[in-house]
Design an enzyme around this catalytic site. Structure first.
Site, short mmCIF file in Angstrom:
data_model
loop_
_atom_site.label_atom_id
_atom_site.label_comp_id
_atom_site.label_asym_id
_atom_site.label_seq_id
_atom_site.Cartn_x
_atom_site.Cartn_y
_atom_site.Cartn_z
N GLY A 12 0.78 -1.24 0.00
CA GLY A 12 0.00 0.00 0.00
C GLY A 12 0.81 1.29 0.00
O GLY A 12 0.33 2.33 0.46
N ARG A 66 -15.51 -17.73 -8.80
CA ARG A 66 -15.05 -16.43 -9.27
C ARG A 66 -16.20 -15.47 -9.55
O ARG A 66 -16.15 -14.29 -9.26
CB ARG A 66 -14.23 -16.66 -10.55
CG ARG A 66 -13.24 -15.58 -10.82
CD ARG A 66 -12.18 -15.57 -9.73
NE ARG A 66 -11.31 -14.43 -9.85
CZ ARG A 66 -10.31 -14.18 -9.02
NH1 ARG A 66 -10.05 -14.97 -8.02
NH2 ARG A 66 -9.56 -13.11 -9.20
N ASN A 108 -4.98 2.60 -13.46
CA ASN A 108 -4.06 1.62 -12.88
C ASN A 108 -2.64 2.19 -12.95
O ASN A 108 -2.31 2.94 -13.87
CB ASN A 108 -4.13 0.33 -13.70
CG ASN A 108 -3.18 -0.75 -13.19
OD1 ASN A 108 -3.10 -1.00 -11.98
ND2 ASN A 108 -2.44 -1.39 -14.09
N HIS A 110 1.27 0.98 -13.38
CA HIS A 110 2.09 -0.18 -13.74
C HIS A 110 3.56 0.22 -13.68
O HIS A 110 3.95 1.28 -14.21
CB HIS A 110 1.72 -0.66 -15.16
CG HIS A 110 2.48 -1.88 -15.55
ND1 HIS A 110 2.15 -3.14 -15.08
CD2 HIS A 110 3.59 -2.04 -16.31
CE1 HIS A 110 3.02 -4.01 -15.54
NE2 HIS A 110 3.91 -3.38 -16.29
N ASP A 151 -3.27 -4.19 -19.17
CA ASP A 151 -2.35 -3.05 -19.37
C ASP A 151 -2.45 -2.44 -20.78
O ASP A 151 -1.43 -1.95 -21.30
CB ASP A 151 -0.89 -3.46 -19.10
CG ASP A 151 -0.68 -4.00 -17.69
OD1 ASP A 151 -1.38 -3.54 -16.77
OD2 ASP A 151 0.18 -4.88 -17.51
N ALA A 180 9.04 7.55 -9.51
CA ALA A 180 7.94 7.64 -10.48
C ALA A 180 6.57 7.38 -9.86
O ALA A 180 5.72 8.27 -9.80
CB ALA A 180 8.20 6.70 -11.65
N GLU A 181 6.35 6.16 -9.37
CA GLU A 181 4.99 5.78 -8.97
C GLU A 181 4.34 6.71 -7.95
O GLU A 181 3.20 7.13 -8.13
CB GLU A 181 4.99 4.36 -8.40
CG GLU A 181 5.36 3.31 -9.42
CD GLU A 181 5.21 1.90 -8.86
OE1 GLU A 181 4.20 1.60 -8.24
OE2 GLU A 181 6.14 1.10 -9.04
C1 GRF Z 1 3.56 -1.21 -7.41
O1 GRF Z 1 4.81 -1.45 -7.95
C2 GRF Z 1 2.55 -1.00 -8.51
O2 GRF Z 1 3.07 -0.36 -9.61
C3 GRF Z 1 2.21 -2.41 -8.86
O3 GRF Z 1 2.17 -3.08 -7.62
C4 GRF Z 1 3.02 -2.43 -6.68
C5 GRF Z 1 2.19 -2.09 -5.48
O4 GRF Z 1 2.93 -1.59 -4.42
N1 GRF Z 1 1.02 -2.45 -9.68
P1 GRF Z 1 2.21 -0.95 -3.16
O5 GRF Z 1 1.22 -1.98 -2.60
O6 GRF Z 1 1.50 0.30 -3.59
O7 GRF Z 1 3.29 -0.67 -2.17
#
Ligand code: GRF
Length: 203
Positions: A12, A66, A108, A110, A151, A180-181
């Site tokens: 998270g 599912r 999302n 990635h 994706d 980045a993220e």
């Molecule tokens: C991140 O690298 C995200 O890009 C990928 O899963 C990871 C999640 O990390 N889809 P976190 O749970 O937000 O720490």
């Protein structure tokens, strides 16, 4: 006010970046209505609870098949009447019905520069392992809208990150997150909240 649901499976840290962004006002006009995990043990749920956010687990383990899990997930999200669904490290394939109902309203993150190292089987550390195995010198992260593929939806934001000599999948993953993220996802939400990106009308 942009109402969002954040879907998580693991640590998270991206959720935390969103929580912090709302607090420090780099994300404007946004509230997290609910955090949903498919995994009861996800630390992301604890992060949500310690920020006094609604945090729920919907695990496939608690459903017969599912189909029933997918329905429960859709029903739960519907309860909150959100404008946007943010997949922040959610490791579950998004049910077709959810994609249809929230078309243009799911994003999302990635951890690569799509279209490199994405699609089926590219998640978590595997993405960074593949980048190192190929010997790329630059990787990064992508925020994209979610469609019915893996994706494949329209790209909203990307940021490049350099691979360094001696990188392991773990050190590269950490750098991609830090550089980045954790910036891109809050930035994407803020762009949407401030009307710079148009979301489809609600179904
Ligand atoms: C991140 O690298 C995200 O890009 C990928 O899963 C990871 C999640 O990390 N889809 P976190 O749970 O937000 O720490």
């Amino acid at each position: 006010m942009l109402k969002i649901a954040v879907l998580v499976s693991g640590g998270g840290t991206n959720l935390q970046a969103i929580i912090d962004g709302i607090k420090n006002r780099t994300i404007m006009n946004t509230e997290i209505s609910v955090v949903i995990s498919n995994n009861e043990g996800a630390f992301a749920l604890e992060r949500a609870r310690s920020s006094r956010l609604e945090a729920v687990c919907i695990s496939p383990k608690n459903y017969e098949d599912r189909e029933s899990f997918n329905e429960a997930l859709l029903k739960k999200i519907d309860e909150y009447n959100v404008d946007l669904i943010v997949l922040a490290g959610f490791l579950v394939k998004i049910p077709e019905k959810l994609v249809e109902k929230y078309e243009g309203r799911i994003i999302n993150i990635h951890p690569s520069l799509i279209p490199s190292f994405c699609g089926v089987g590219y998640y978590g550390l595997k993405v960074h392992e593949a980048a190192l195995a190929r010997g790329v010198k630059v990787t990064g992260a992508t925020v994209h809208f979610v469609d019915s593929g893996m994706d494949t939806g329209p790209i909203l934001l990307q940021k490049a990150v350099c691979v360094e000599e001696g990188d392991t999948p773990q050190t590269l993953q950490r750098r991609v997150m830090e550089q980045a993220e954790w910036q891109l996802l809050p930035q994407a939400i803020n762009m949407i909240a401030s009307g710079k990106v148009f979301l489809g009308s609600k179904k």
